[in-house]
Design an enzyme around this catalytic site. Sequence first.
Site, short mmCIF file in Angstrom:
data_model
loop_
_atom_site.label_atom_id
_atom_site.label_comp_id
_atom_site.label_asym_id
_atom_site.label_seq_id
_atom_site.Cartn_x
_atom_site.Cartn_y
_atom_site.Cartn_z
N HIS A 252 -20.75 13.22 -3.58
CA HIS A 252 -21.66 14.26 -4.20
C HIS A 252 -20.72 15.27 -4.57
O HIS A 252 -20.81 16.42 -4.50
CB HIS A 252 -22.59 15.09 -2.91
CG HIS A 252 -23.69 14.13 -2.72
ND1 HIS A 252 -23.62 13.41 -1.45
CD2 HIS A 252 -24.89 13.69 -3.30
CE1 HIS A 252 -24.95 12.98 -1.44
NE2 HIS A 252 -25.74 12.81 -2.43
N ASP A 312 -26.51 18.77 -7.51
CA ASP A 312 -26.01 18.83 -6.30
C ASP A 312 -24.90 19.85 -6.01
O ASP A 312 -24.10 19.75 -5.31
CB ASP A 312 -25.28 17.43 -6.26
CG ASP A 312 -26.34 16.67 -5.43
OD1 ASP A 312 -27.16 16.69 -4.44
OD2 ASP A 312 -26.12 15.27 -5.93
N ASP A 421 -30.58 9.98 -10.61
CA ASP A 421 -29.87 10.58 -9.27
C ASP A 421 -29.43 9.15 -8.56
O ASP A 421 -28.32 9.27 -7.79
CB ASP A 421 -30.71 11.42 -8.39
CG ASP A 421 -29.83 11.99 -7.21
OD1 ASP A 421 -28.78 11.98 -7.38
OD2 ASP A 421 -30.51 12.64 -6.42
C1 BYE Z 1 -29.74 8.50 -1.42
C2 BYE Z 1 -30.05 9.39 -0.67
C3 BYE Z 1 -29.11 10.65 -0.50
C4 BYE Z 1 -27.94 10.18 -0.92
F1 BYE Z 1 -26.82 3.79 3.37
C5 BYE Z 1 -27.47 9.23 -2.02
F2 BYE Z 1 -28.26 2.12 2.65
C6 BYE Z 1 -28.43 8.38 -2.05
F3 BYE Z 1 -28.81 4.34 2.86
N1 BYE Z 1 -28.06 7.04 -2.85
N2 BYE Z 1 -27.94 7.16 -4.25
C7 BYE Z 1 -27.47 5.94 -4.56
C8 BYE Z 1 -28.18 5.86 -2.40
C9 BYE Z 1 -27.54 5.16 -3.53
N3 BYE Z 1 -28.30 5.16 -1.29
C10 BYE Z 1 -28.09 3.88 -1.18
N4 BYE Z 1 -27.73 3.22 -2.18
C11 BYE Z 1 -27.28 3.72 -3.27
O1 BYE Z 1 -26.98 2.94 -4.23
C12 BYE Z 1 -28.19 3.39 0.12
C13 BYE Z 1 -27.24 3.66 1.19
C14 BYE Z 1 -25.85 2.97 0.73
C15 BYE Z 1 -27.75 3.53 2.54
CL1 BYE Z 1 -30.96 7.27 -1.70
ZN ZN Z 2 -27.31 13.57 -6.74
#
Ligand code: BYE
Ligand code: ZN
Length: 562
Positions: A252, A312, A421
Amino acid sequence: METKIIYFTMNGRPEQAEFPLDCPAQDVKGPFFPDLFRSAAEAGPHDILKLYNPKGNIINISPNLEPNSPQSRYKLEVVAADCNSAELAGALGFDLSSMEKRLQDLEKKILIEAGETPAVVYEMKKQVDSFREKLESVEHLSWLGLFKDLSEGTHKPSPFYHKRTLRKTREECEHVQEKFLQMSSLEVSEEVRQYLKTPNFDNWQWEDAEIMVLLQVMYTDLDFIATFTIESDILQRFLFEVYRRYNNIPFHNFKHCFCVTQMTVCSRTSTASIVLPCFLEQMYGLIWLTDLRRKMDGIDLLIMLTSAVCHDLDHTGYNNAYQINARTELALRYNDISPLENHHCAVAFEILEKTESNIFRNLPMDQYKRIREGIIKCILATDMTRHNEILNKFKSILPAFDFANKDHKDVLMMILIKVSDISNEARPMEVAEPWLDCLLQEFFNQSDVEKLEGLPVTPFMDRDKVTKPSSQTGFIRFVLLPLFMELANLFPCLEQHIIDPVRKALDYYTEMEKALEREKQNRAQSENAAKSKETAVGMQSSADSHSDAGPEPSTPGNTFKD
Ligand code: BYE
Ligand code: ZN
């Protein structure tokens, strides 16, 4: 013997101390024995005590202290424990400085005897070093008294100054600001300007100062500068403040802010009449079909772009669940309601409240109000615990979607920032995969700290429970595709432009998952074979030679539910 009584408070608790009038200085503020004040404050020998009079001024802790009454109490405070507080460390069952000292002595001895640092000592040194670094860089462990918050500038320079820290250092900011200002006067080529409008854009090729220039290009090319009379030095100051308040954390960070903003622009730019170079062909449909510039007005676009830029701000790398479980300042401030998103938004307006970085300062009050309302809505919509709520709302308005309806447009804006996002997987694999590694690094770091602090561990962040492909296939199936497909109902062209790459990513991670599964089976088989061989030869099998089960495949179905 004549005595005097001093009334004071310690953490709001009333205390009083009595001592003889001819008390020698040592007993009140001596280096050797914890005096009355020290014991009242439960302070260790290295802690600094501060005494305030009712006026709030610091006063000397000395035998000459003016006697007072319970109505005019002094206030006693312990200032952060000394970094090497032996007592604190002792209480915690470890003492870094003495461990380091012992290692050094050991190393010296071995050097004399063997002439060279043996690998084991080197390994141990590295581990102690990295443990110290971790304790020093994790803000939430600041109660250990080791945390070095370099943003405050009140710390004396330490040997760990160069090490990775959460907040940006002043030097780092000044350096990037200088570079940015130098570059911002240069023309950005038309080729780059067009490339910037595609989801193929590779953020990894650009350093932070260049990214600031690119953000400036986005505001310019969307005509915001002219339409909303944004002065260029104000925009530059705004972008710099934004840059400064993204922390140096794995995911982030400022580059994430850029990617989300860039993706927002992708789905927003309508230049259907221009002749596109061939590498842009695949964007053509997207630009043509979404054609948002014709469907929404400039203010909506300005809201979306600025929300993406700010969404963020000051993220520390620990999610809302952590904030709430650890009862952090943010969770307390926002009563557990989207603490992070509320904070990102508050920091955004902290920046925008300053005249020198307020890009909206030339707008009439009613427009500023509308922008503020819009930005708050968009940033708060990025809390993933609201995912189903927002997606369901969008689904319900879709059959009769009306661009003239403000409520409909508001939901669409929330969906668009949400899509941007979490849209890394819509980018080329070489761009997307490093982002996943960064995210998992940040997640794993959080779960490590949760374990250290005895807090509930968020299952999909636990390095012992998830693998890269298993978590990502679940995420793509149950979160990304359903979201993207709803948006494609409104803009059918998105199917080929952002859904297809996501489907490819799903195949890629499914393959990776299978390969990992095979590897696991092979390992189990060869271990079993080795074991039966051992038994056959009649050797005693060691008690701890159980098969390494490896990481459990996660259950994606319930990982992402609210
Ligand atoms: C999300 C929530 C908070 C922060 F481990 C980031 F499988 C995310 F859950 N994001 N943003 C992009 C992601 C992605 N979460 C996931 N994949 C992404 O490509 C899944 C995670 C690796 C996990 Cl959703
Ligand atoms: Zn974000």
